[in-house]
Write an enzyme that holds these catalytic residues in place. Structure first.
Site, PDB file in Angstrom:
ATOM      1  N   GLY A 111      36.766  41.881  27.698  1.00  0.00           N
ATOM      2  CA  GLY A 111      37.486  41.590  26.462  1.00  0.00           C
ATOM      3  C   GLY A 111      38.855  42.255  26.409  1.00  0.00           C
ATOM      4  O   GLY A 111      39.754  41.785  25.707  1.00  0.00           O
ATOM      5  N   GLU A 134      32.356  40.616  33.468  1.00  0.00           N
ATOM      6  CA  GLU A 134      31.203  40.186  32.658  1.00  0.00           C
ATOM      7  C   GLU A 134      29.990  39.788  33.490  1.00  0.00           C
ATOM      8  O   GLU A 134      28.848  40.047  33.101  1.00  0.00           O
ATOM      9  CB  GLU A 134      31.598  39.011  31.756  1.00  0.00           C
ATOM     10  CG  GLU A 134      32.442  39.393  30.553  1.00  0.00           C
ATOM     11  CD  GLU A 134      33.931  39.395  30.842  1.00  0.00           C
ATOM     12  OE1 GLU A 134      34.331  39.350  32.024  1.00  0.00           O
ATOM     13  OE2 GLU A 134      34.704  39.444  29.872  1.00  0.00           O
TER      14      GLU A 134
END
Ligand code: CO8
Length: 257
Positions: A111, A134
């Site tokens: 993020g 991720e």
């Protein structure tokens, strides 16, 4: 709104938003995303003096990703909602009119890399590390990284970064166009503020319209994008700014916007 995880500093026409959760490497939890949203709204809409915004992080990270401890036990619906929240905040950063510079002081992962991607210009410290890790956690980027990274560096490079989950250093990020410049870490903020001041010294409406037209035109075909440009070019003349800028040029002085 009291900020717990964000610090705002205003230096004349430049607003600096610092994410300040260094114990969690500035990881984005729900609270921080809401605060970031509020800070960006304030600087975009409420503060007329600020013309350029710098986003950075406290300590050794820019942002090390979404908050893993908050995500770990999410249901599918909660994860979807969290993704929507982050995407809404990042879309606002990307689409509001004032230019936003990411001063990437350290880790920009997951993020955090997606947050940098939502900014208009990325300046990296030579100590920065970027990536989309991720898949190491069994998820995919959820704050529009699959989309913005592919559009910025091309599909093949984006897939390599996302599929391997590996970090890349600042120079590699520069070589693939992921960051605009790499500077020594102790010069990052001075360099970013100088760049912000340079942009802030230009015709203010011209800068806002240039950002809007580039963003919209990149989602459209050439003819449609060029038509946006024509309309925005005309719109510049609805302010006194072109007259000020052109008179200053002809009189060999500096414009006073
Ligand atoms: N979330 C929560 N806490 C974190 C995070 C994070 N993303 N990153 C670091 N921290 C915490 C650590 O747990 C540690 O806490 P504590 O001191 O309490 O143990 C503290 O920050 C310091 O971290 P480290 O000790 O690990 O520091 P190192 O210098 O050894 O390592 C790294 C630094 C390499 C950055 C390492 O911390 C790391 O790998 N962090 C995780 C990076 C990551 O995987 N990021 C992606 C997260 S997923 C994501 O961002 C998805 C976005 C879309 C979400 C969509 C919604 C569903």
């Amino acid at each position: 709104m009291e900020f717990k995880n964000i610090v705002i500093q205003i230096k004349e026409k430049v607003g600096i938003v610092k994410i300040n959760r260094p114990n969690a490497l500035n990881a984005l939890n729900t609270e921080t995303l809401h605060e970031l949203s509020k800070a960006m709204h304030d600087l975009s809409f409420e503060n007329q003096d600020v013309r350029v915004i710098i986003l950075t992080g406290e300590g050794k990270a820019f942002v090390a990703g979404a908050d893993i401890s908050e995500m770990k036990d999410m249901s599918a619906l909660q994860a979807r909602k969290f993704s929507q929240l982050g995407q809404r905040v990042f879309h606002f950063i990307a689409s509001q009119e004032k230019p936003v510079i990411a001063a990437i002081n350290g880790f920009a992962l997951g993020g955090g890399c997606e947050l940098a991607l939502a900014c208009d210009i990325r300046i990296a410290s030579d100590k920065a590390k970027l990536g989309q890790p991720e898949v190491n956690l069994g998820v995919i980027p959820g704050f529009a990284g699959t989309q913005r990274l592919s559009r910025l560096v091309g599909m093949a490079r984006a897939k390599e970064i996302i599929f391997t989950g590996e970090m890349i250093d600042a120079q590699t990020a520069y070589s693939i166009g992921l960051v605009n410049q790499v500077v020594p870490s102790d010069q990052l903020m001075d360099f970013s503020v100088e760049l912000a001041n340079k942009i802030a010294s230009k015709g203010p409406t011209a800068i806002k319209l240039a950002k809007t037209v580039i963003n919209r035109g990149m989602q459209a075909d050439l003819a449609t994008g060029s038509a946006y440009e024509t309309e925005a070019f005309g719109l510049c003349f609805s302010t006194g700014e072109p007259r000020e800028g052109m008179s200053a040029f002809l009189e060999k002085t500096k414009p006073n916007w």
